[in-house]
Scaffold this motif. Sequence first.
Motif, mmCIF file in Angstrom:
data_model
loop_
_atom_site.group_PDB
_atom_site.id
_atom_site.type_symbol
_atom_site.label_atom_id
_atom_site.label_comp_id
_atom_site.label_asym_id
_atom_site.label_seq_id
_atom_site.Cartn_x
_atom_site.Cartn_y
_atom_site.Cartn_z
ATOM 1 N N THR A 23 10.679 17.501 -27.972
ATOM 2 C CA THR A 23 10.930 15.876 -27.856
ATOM 3 C C THR A 23 12.497 15.580 -27.594
ATOM 4 N N LYS A 24 12.528 14.496 -26.751
ATOM 5 C CA LYS A 24 14.146 14.250 -26.580
ATOM 6 C C LYS A 24 14.107 13.050 -27.864
ATOM 7 N N GLU A 25 15.290 13.097 -28.380
ATOM 8 C CA GLU A 25 15.591 12.345 -29.618
ATOM 9 C C GLU A 25 16.928 11.676 -29.764
ATOM 10 N N LEU A 26 17.128 10.493 -30.298
ATOM 11 C CA LEU A 26 18.325 10.071 -30.576
ATOM 12 C C LEU A 26 18.290 10.218 -32.289
ATOM 13 N N ASN A 27 19.306 11.039 -32.602
ATOM 14 C CA ASN A 27 19.408 11.032 -33.946
ATOM 15 C C ASN A 27 20.997 10.816 -34.377
ATOM 16 N N LEU A 28 21.161 10.889 -35.871
ATOM 17 C CA LEU A 28 22.555 10.908 -36.331
ATOM 18 C C LEU A 28 22.723 12.035 -36.945
ATOM 19 N N ALA A 36 29.240 12.366 -39.179
ATOM 20 C CA ALA A 36 28.090 12.227 -38.233
ATOM 21 C C ALA A 36 28.168 11.385 -37.075
ATOM 22 N N LYS A 37 27.713 11.630 -35.839
ATOM 23 C CA LYS A 37 27.767 11.082 -34.611
ATOM 24 C C LYS A 37 26.143 10.973 -33.913
ATOM 25 N N TYR A 38 26.084 9.937 -33.170
ATOM 26 C CA TYR A 38 24.922 9.633 -32.525
ATOM 27 C C TYR A 38 24.680 11.045 -31.585
ATOM 28 N N ASP A 39 23.239 11.438 -31.463
ATOM 29 C CA ASP A 39 22.907 12.594 -30.841
ATOM 30 C C ASP A 39 21.672 12.474 -29.835
ATOM 31 N N PRO A 45 9.362 21.530 -31.716
ATOM 32 C CA PRO A 45 8.714 20.719 -32.783
ATOM 33 C C PRO A 45 9.144 20.849 -33.814
ATOM 34 N N GLU A 46 9.765 21.786 -34.649
ATOM 35 C CA GLU A 46 10.200 21.669 -36.122
ATOM 36 C C GLU A 46 11.773 21.473 -36.174
ATOM 37 N N HIS A 47 12.405 21.315 -35.270
ATOM 38 C CA HIS A 47 13.728 21.465 -35.168
ATOM 39 C C HIS A 47 14.359 22.722 -35.428
ATOM 40 N N GLU A 48 13.818 23.623 -34.936
ATOM 41 C CA GLU A 48 14.263 25.002 -35.018
ATOM 42 C C GLU A 48 15.207 25.647 -34.013
ATOM 43 N N LYS A 49 14.926 24.754 -32.743
ATOM 44 C CA LYS A 49 15.686 25.210 -31.439
ATOM 45 C C LYS A 49 16.020 23.650 -30.974
ATOM 46 N N MET A 50 17.142 23.978 -30.051
ATOM 47 C CA MET A 50 17.642 22.660 -29.668
ATOM 48 C C MET A 50 17.988 22.681 -28.185
ATOM 49 N N GLY A 51 18.128 21.742 -27.451
ATOM 50 C CA GLY A 51 18.537 21.961 -26.016
ATOM 51 C C GLY A 51 20.023 21.384 -25.945
ATOM 52 N N LYS A 52 20.445 21.299 -24.751
ATOM 53 C CA LYS A 52 21.818 20.538 -24.551
ATOM 54 C C LYS A 52 21.582 19.428 -24.779
ATOM 55 N N GLY A 53 22.708 18.721 -25.221
ATOM 56 C CA GLY A 53 22.681 17.293 -25.446
ATOM 57 C C GLY A 53 24.059 16.558 -25.281
ATOM 58 N N ILE A 54 24.169 15.243 -25.845
ATOM 59 C CA ILE A 54 25.443 14.662 -25.868
ATOM 60 C C ILE A 54 25.456 13.921 -27.278
ATOM 61 N N THR A 55 26.671 13.700 -27.666
ATOM 62 C CA THR A 55 26.964 13.107 -28.655
ATOM 63 C C THR A 55 28.165 12.054 -28.537
ATOM 64 N N MET A 56 27.657 10.973 -29.297
ATOM 65 C CA MET A 56 28.624 9.747 -29.143
ATOM 66 C C MET A 56 28.886 9.184 -30.463
ATOM 67 N N SER A 57 30.054 8.548 -30.433
ATOM 68 C CA SER A 57 30.742 7.728 -31.541
ATOM 69 C C SER A 57 29.792 6.451 -31.475
ATOM 70 N N ARG A 58 29.982 5.646 -32.593
ATOM 71 C CA ARG A 58 29.206 4.380 -32.733
ATOM 72 C C ARG A 58 29.836 3.373 -31.441
ATOM 73 N N GLU A 59 31.077 3.387 -31.521
ATOM 74 C CA GLU A 59 31.619 2.526 -30.403
ATOM 75 C C GLU A 59 31.106 2.927 -28.997
ATOM 76 N N GLU A 60 30.875 4.454 -28.730
ATOM 77 C CA GLU A 60 30.485 4.947 -27.397
ATOM 78 C C GLU A 60 28.972 4.464 -27.236
ATOM 79 N N LEU A 61 28.171 4.490 -28.299
ATOM 80 C CA LEU A 61 26.936 4.059 -28.306
ATOM 81 C C LEU A 61 26.637 2.628 -28.011
#
Length: 73
Positions: A23-28, A36-39, A45-61
């Motif tokens: 799943t492509k997810e938006l999480n804190l 914590a940042k927005y990601d 499925p069980e959050h055991e592996k992840m792909g590349k992503g981006i993180t953003m501050s509240r202001e960037e979001l």
Amino acid sequence: MAGIKYEIEEQIGVVSESSKGWTKELNLISWNEREAKYDLRDWAPEHEKMGKGITMSREELKKLRDILNDMDL
């Protein structure tokens, strides 16, 4: 990802799901015990592996939200 600690503080929403269950997810997320940042990234499925992503501050979001709201979609 060896050596990287993370804690999903809040699961905000799922943007999409692949046929393999990822799943492509938006999480804190707190990375390496930092504030914590927005990601936005792909997760197994069980959050055991992840792909590349981006993180953003509240202001960037907020800025991204404004840009998306101004788009003619």
